[in-house]
Design a protein around this motif. Sequence first.
Motif, PDB file in Angstrom:
ATOM      1  N   GLU A 132     -16.982   6.727   4.713  1.00 37.25           N
ATOM      2  CA  GLU A 132     -17.552   7.187   4.645  1.00 37.25           C
ATOM      3  C   GLU A 132     -18.341   7.277   2.932  1.00 37.25           C
ATOM      4  O   GLU A 132     -17.477   7.279   2.157  1.00 37.25           O
ATOM      5  N   ILE A 133     -19.692   7.361   3.019  1.00 36.97           N
ATOM      6  CA  ILE A 133     -20.292   7.193   1.560  1.00 36.97           C
ATOM      7  C   ILE A 133     -21.884   8.031   2.003  1.00 36.97           C
ATOM      8  O   ILE A 133     -22.555   7.706   2.366  1.00 36.97           O
ATOM      9  N   ALA A 134     -21.388   9.564   1.503  1.00 37.58           N
ATOM     10  CA  ALA A 134     -22.594  10.052   1.883  1.00 37.58           C
ATOM     11  C   ALA A 134     -23.952   9.835   1.089  1.00 37.58           C
ATOM     12  O   ALA A 134     -23.757   8.963   0.034  1.00 37.58           O
ATOM     13  N   PRO A 135     -24.901  10.255   1.332  1.00 37.44           N
ATOM     14  CA  PRO A 135     -26.186   9.413   1.327  1.00 37.44           C
ATOM     15  C   PRO A 135     -26.327   9.481   0.130  1.00 37.44           C
ATOM     16  O   PRO A 135     -27.316   8.075  -0.795  1.00 37.44           O
ATOM     17  N   GLU A 136     -26.497  10.667  -0.877  1.00 39.27           N
ATOM     18  CA  GLU A 136     -26.350  11.269  -1.789  1.00 39.27           C
ATOM     19  C   GLU A 136     -25.595  10.974  -2.886  1.00 39.27           C
ATOM     20  O   GLU A 136     -25.894  11.008  -4.040  1.00 39.27           O
ATOM     21  N   LEU A 137     -24.871  10.098  -2.439  1.00 35.10           N
ATOM     22  CA  LEU A 137     -23.362   9.651  -2.864  1.00 35.10           C
ATOM     23  C   LEU A 137     -22.489  10.826  -3.699  1.00 35.10           C
ATOM     24  O   LEU A 137     -22.034  10.517  -5.190  1.00 35.10           O
ATOM     25  N   THR A 138     -22.637  11.716  -3.294  1.00 40.90           N
ATOM     26  CA  THR A 138     -21.766  13.117  -3.625  1.00 40.90           C
ATOM     27  C   THR A 138     -20.564  13.074  -3.715  1.00 40.90           C
ATOM     28  O   THR A 138     -19.624  13.752  -3.948  1.00 40.90           O
ATOM     29  N   HIS A 139     -19.945  12.087  -2.407  1.00 34.71           N
ATOM     30  CA  HIS A 139     -18.601  11.158  -2.414  1.00 34.71           C
ATOM     31  C   HIS A 139     -18.912  10.700  -1.310  1.00 34.71           C
ATOM     32  O   HIS A 139     -19.539   9.922  -0.817  1.00 34.71           O
ATOM     33  N   TRP A 140     -17.570   9.644  -1.190  1.00 34.71           N
ATOM     34  CA  TRP A 140     -17.057   8.412  -0.689  1.00 34.71           C
ATOM     35  C   TRP A 140     -15.924   7.877  -0.691  1.00 34.71           C
ATOM     36  O   TRP A 140     -15.117   8.819  -1.543  1.00 34.71           O
ATOM     37  N   GLY A 141     -14.726   7.587   0.439  1.00 34.49           N
ATOM     38  CA  GLY A 141     -14.006   7.563   0.864  1.00 34.49           C
ATOM     39  C   GLY A 141     -13.242   6.418   2.374  1.00 34.49           C
ATOM     40  O   GLY A 141     -15.091   6.237   2.923  1.00 34.49           O
ATOM     41  N   MET A 142     -12.577   6.296   2.135  1.00 33.81           N
ATOM     42  CA  MET A 142     -11.885   5.213   3.313  1.00 33.81           C
ATOM     43  C   MET A 142     -10.604   5.688   3.306  1.00 33.81           C
ATOM     44  O   MET A 142      -9.741   6.249   2.756  1.00 33.81           O
ATOM     45  N   GLU A 143     -10.258   5.492   4.817  1.00 33.96           N
ATOM     46  CA  GLU A 143      -8.684   5.322   5.421  1.00 33.96           C
ATOM     47  C   GLU A 143      -8.739   4.228   5.944  1.00 33.96           C
ATOM     48  O   GLU A 143      -9.244   3.465   7.345  1.00 33.96           O
ATOM     49  N   ILE A 144      -7.337   4.142   6.294  1.00 31.13           N
ATOM     50  CA  ILE A 144      -7.086   3.474   7.402  1.00 31.13           C
ATOM     51  C   ILE A 144      -5.509   3.537   7.858  1.00 31.13           C
ATOM     52  O   ILE A 144      -4.245   3.663   7.040  1.00 31.13           O
ATOM     53  N   LEU A 145      -5.792   4.690   8.913  1.00 24.14           N
ATOM     54  CA  LEU A 145      -4.389   5.363   9.137  1.00 24.14           C
ATOM     55  C   LEU A 145      -2.471   5.104   9.102  1.00 24.14           C
ATOM     56  O   LEU A 145      -3.097   3.969   9.446  1.00 24.14           O
ATOM     57  N   GLY A 146      -2.179   5.602   8.304  1.00 22.08           N
ATOM     58  CA  GLY A 146      -0.914   5.694   8.249  1.00 22.08           C
ATOM     59  C   GLY A 146      -0.281   4.152   6.810  1.00 22.08           C
ATOM     60  O   GLY A 146       0.814   4.581   6.630  1.00 22.08           O
ATOM     61  N   LYS A 147      -1.896   3.912   6.115  1.00 18.72           N
ATOM     62  CA  LYS A 147      -1.365   2.743   5.317  1.00 18.72           C
ATOM     63  C   LYS A 147      -2.133   3.685   4.160  1.00 18.72           C
ATOM     64  O   LYS A 147      -1.468   2.937   2.956  1.00 18.72           O
ATOM     65  N   VAL A 148      -3.695   3.882   3.769  1.00 24.71           N
ATOM     66  CA  VAL A 148      -4.102   4.267   2.509  1.00 24.71           C
ATOM     67  C   VAL A 148      -5.444   5.128   3.142  1.00 24.71           C
ATOM     68  O   VAL A 148      -5.788   4.885   4.093  1.00 24.71           O
ATOM     69  N   LYS A 149      -5.492   6.230   1.848  1.00 28.27           N
ATOM     70  CA  LYS A 149      -6.675   6.862   2.413  1.00 28.27           C
ATOM     71  C   LYS A 149      -6.628   6.505   0.768  1.00 28.27           C
ATOM     72  O   LYS A 149      -6.168   7.333  -0.370  1.00 28.27           O
ATOM     73  N   SER A 150      -8.632   7.289   0.860  1.00 31.22           N
ATOM     74  CA  SER A 150      -8.816   7.193  -0.969  1.00 31.22           C
ATOM     75  C   SER A 150      -9.790   7.885  -0.870  1.00 31.22           C
ATOM     76  O   SER A 150     -10.851   7.016  -0.187  1.00 31.22           O
ATOM     77  N   TRP A 151     -10.343   8.988  -1.271  1.00 33.02           N
ATOM     78  CA  TRP A 151     -11.573   9.779  -0.951  1.00 33.02           C
ATOM     79  C   TRP A 151     -11.965  10.553  -2.734  1.00 33.02           C
ATOM     80  O   TRP A 151     -10.612  10.562  -3.241  1.00 33.02           O
ATOM     81  N   ALA A 152     -13.219  10.432  -3.651  1.00 29.37           N
ATOM     82  CA  ALA A 152     -13.564  10.740  -4.403  1.00 29.37           C
ATOM     83  C   ALA A 152     -14.724  11.783  -4.371  1.00 29.37           C
ATOM     84  O   ALA A 152     -15.235  11.108  -3.181  1.00 29.37           O
TER      85      ALA A 152
END
Length: 152
Positions: A132-152
Motif C-alpha cells: 500500500e502506498i497512500a496517495p498523499e504519501l503519508t504512509h507506505w508499506g509491504m508484506e510477504i506473509l510469514g516472511k517480511v513486513k515493512s511499513w513507514a
Amino acid sequence: MHVNKATSWHIEGDWFDNCSCSVACPCTFAQTPDNGYCEFVLFWHVRQGHYGNTNLDDLSVVRVGQWEGDMWAGDAKGVSGVFVDERADDRQTKALQQIFSGKAGGWPEQWAGLFPNGREMRGVERARINFEIAPELTHWGMEILGKVKSWA
C-alpha cells in the motif's frame, strides 16, 4: 530508460525503502550507515514496463538484506535476497532479475557498482507481495506473509 546491447528495457512505477538507520538515513547524504551497517527492505512496483518484448506491467519486486561499510567511499559489501511477484511468469521473473540485479545495465548496474567488496545474492523466490502506498504519501508499506513486513 536504458538500452543494453542485448535487450532494451524501461520501467515506471513506485518504490520505497525502509532501513535500520535513523531518520534521516545517512546514505541519503552520502554518509556511512548508522553502526557501520544497514539492514534494508527495498520495494518496487512496476506500473508500466518492459524488458525487450516481455511486459512487466503491474508486477512487484522486493529486495531484503544487509550491507556493511561506506558504499559512497567504495568500501561496501552486502548480502541480499529477492522476492518476485508470484503473478510473474518465467520470462517476467527472469526479466525482473536481470533488471534489478544490474545485469541489464542502467541505474541498477550503477547501484551494484557501489559494492566493490562483494554483493552476495542468497536467492530469488516468488511470493505474494501485498503493498500500500497512500496517495498523499503519508504512509507506505509491504508484506510477504510469514516472511517480511515493512511499513513507514
